[in-house]
Design a protein around this motif. Structure first.
Motif, PDB file in Angstrom:
ATOM      1  N   THR A 206      -9.793 -18.049  16.306  1.00 14.58           N
ATOM      2  CA  THR A 206      -9.719 -19.200  17.202  1.00 14.58           C
ATOM      3  C   THR A 206     -10.750 -20.255  16.853  1.00 14.58           C
ATOM      4  N   GLU A 207     -11.817 -19.866  16.163  1.00 14.71           N
ATOM      5  CA  GLU A 207     -12.831 -20.799  15.679  1.00 14.71           C
ATOM      6  C   GLU A 207     -13.316 -20.311  14.317  1.00 14.71           C
TER       7      GLU A 207
ATOM      8  N   HIS B 106     -15.314 -21.701  10.206  1.00 16.13           N
ATOM      9  CA  HIS B 106     -15.792 -22.703   9.255  1.00 16.13           C
ATOM     10  C   HIS B 106     -15.395 -22.288   7.852  1.00 16.13           C
TER      11      HIS B 106
ATOM     12  N   ASP C  38     -12.936 -17.144   6.255  1.00 15.41           N
ATOM     13  CA  ASP C  38     -12.896 -17.652   4.891  1.00 15.41           C
ATOM     14  C   ASP C  38     -13.980 -16.931   4.093  1.00 15.41           C
TER      15      ASP C  38
ATOM     16  N   PRO D 143     -18.101 -28.162   8.128  1.00 13.67           N
ATOM     17  CA  PRO D 143     -17.354 -28.627   9.300  1.00 13.67           C
ATOM     18  C   PRO D 143     -16.502 -27.513   9.863  1.00 13.67           C
ATOM     19  N   ALA D 144     -16.016 -27.698  11.074  1.00 16.98           N
ATOM     20  CA  ALA D 144     -15.094 -26.724  11.665  1.00 16.98           C
ATOM     21  C   ALA D 144     -13.795 -26.722  10.873  1.00 16.98           C
ATOM     22  N   ALA D 145     -13.275 -25.542  10.620  1.00 13.58           N
ATOM     23  CA  ALA D 145     -12.032 -25.420   9.864  1.00 13.58           C
ATOM     24  C   ALA D 145     -10.845 -25.816  10.735  1.00 13.58           C
ATOM     25  N   THR D 146      -9.844 -26.440  10.111  1.00 18.26           N
ATOM     26  CA  THR D 146      -8.647 -26.873  10.835  1.00 18.26           C
ATOM     27  C   THR D 146      -7.447 -25.958  10.570  1.00 18.26           C
ATOM     28  N   ASP D 147      -7.512 -25.160   9.528  1.00 23.89           N
ATOM     29  CA  ASP D 147      -6.398 -24.273   9.170  1.00 23.89           C
ATOM     30  C   ASP D 147      -6.927 -22.848   9.060  1.00 23.89           C
ATOM     31  N   LEU D 148      -6.978 -22.165  10.195  1.00 16.47           N
ATOM     32  CA  LEU D 148      -7.521 -20.816  10.243  1.00 16.47           C
ATOM     33  C   LEU D 148      -6.415 -19.787  10.036  1.00 16.47           C
TER      34      LEU D 148
END
Length: 344
Positions: free
Chosen positions: A89-90, A92, A270, A109-114
């Protein structure tokens, strides 16, 4: 993931119960598992949360026990992982520290495609023996009832580490699983205290996993072993001669999970490409169990158990190449219902 163990054949003071000679018990159980795990990494000013993971599973367990003679039974069962979804859900992206060369989530930055992983399937078939060397109902009037179990479960066709052509993963984590367990209880008019000890070891296995570059590679995984020691008490909520009998079960105890060798990148959002080429170590865990249940006997041959439990572990390192560990608010929860029919 947490699973329904053979000990779920016991309902009520029933962790130690076995059917009498030439009689049987059969049961079906459903379990919903929800695990919440936070991820943190040490920064210059202390721990920094770098991600959150949710793991949801639905499982069915079928169990049976048949006693050839008093105090000795053959046990059998099937574990089916109907569905499992592991998602972040969250998170980087993993960066490479230019000074140490190690991977880090700090500064990105915060990842957009987890990633999200889905799986399911047959976990395996259980076959074992159960023994009751001492029991309060025996003519010798023993003070404590015992139940000892030994069992083996066959391996799944495909593990959760492996994907099919559609990208769906299997069930389980390794090869055959071996189990030794003991349960001890004593009946009183209004309560039944008990204690259980359950040890399982899942053997290593070679798996074919994605290499992160569109191909696959073979890795040797080692799921390790687990030990759970739990004590509890069952409290009578109704009179023994009532048409519907209800017991309330409260229990707590300790759980240990040994270090594991697993593919990299499943329990982290990641990772660096280099760690996908090896089996990484997931650190050992020591934690605390807490649970509660209602045991309901509404009709003479049928018993229903409605239960919940949680497992909280001290923070552990997720993968040895990265200094990322679980947060203190990480917890595993289980909810379920078991229905047992006594063939007498």
């Amino acid at each position: 993931m947490l699973i329904l163990l053979l000990s779920s054949l016991g309902l009520g003071a029933s962790e130690t119960e076995l059917p009498p000679a030439l009689r049987a018990d059969v049961s079906i159980g459903y379990e919903a598992a929800v695990d919440w795990t936070g991820l943190e990494e040490d920064g210059d000013d202390g721990p920094v949360e770098v991600g959150r993971r949710q793991d949801i599973g639905h499982q069915l367990a079928f169990r049976g026990a048949f006693s050839f003679v008093e105090g000795v039974a053959v046990t059998a069962g099937v574990d089916v992982l109907a569905d499992r979804t592991l998602r972040f859900t969250e998170g980087h992206p993993m960066l490479q520290d230019p000074v140490t060369g190690r991977g880090t989530y700090l500064g990105g930055p915060a990842a957009t495609d987890l990633p999200t992983y889905k799986g399911g399937g047959l976990e395996g078939f259980w076959l074992g023996m159960a023994f009751q060397p001492f029991a309060e109902r025996f003519a010798k009037e023993h003070q404590v009832t015992w139940r000892l179990d030994v069992a083996v479960r066959t391996p799944p066709t495909r593990t959760f580490w492996e994907e099919n052509e559609a990208g769906r993963r299997g069930a389980g984590e390794g090869g055959p699983t071996y189990r030794l367990a003991g349960a001890f209880s004593r009946d009183h008019d209004v309560s039944s205290p008990y204690m259980t000890a359950d040890w399982q070891i899942t053997t290593p296995r070679s798996v074919s996993v994605p290499d992160g570059e569109g191909g696959t590679l073979d890795l040797q995984v080692a799921p390790g072993h687990r030990l759970d020691v739990i004590g509890g008490i069952e409290l009578r909520m109704t009179k023994q001669d009532a048409d519907t009998r209800v017991d309330f079960d409260l229990n707590t105890g300790l759980g240990y999970r040994s270090p594991q060798l697993i593919p990299s990148g499943v329990y982290l959002p990641d990772v660096l490409a280099s760690s996908r080429k090896i089996a990484v170590q997931r650190a050992e865990r020591l934690g605390w169990h807490a649970g509660a249940a209602f045991d309901i006997e509404a009709a003479d041959p049928v018993e229903i158990r409605i239960w919940s439990k949680a497992f909280w572990a001290l923070p552990w390192r997720i993968e040895h190449p990265y200094k990322v560990r679980s947060t203190l608010d990480s917890v595993q929860t289980r909810f379920g219902i078991d229905v047992r029919v006594k063939i007498r």
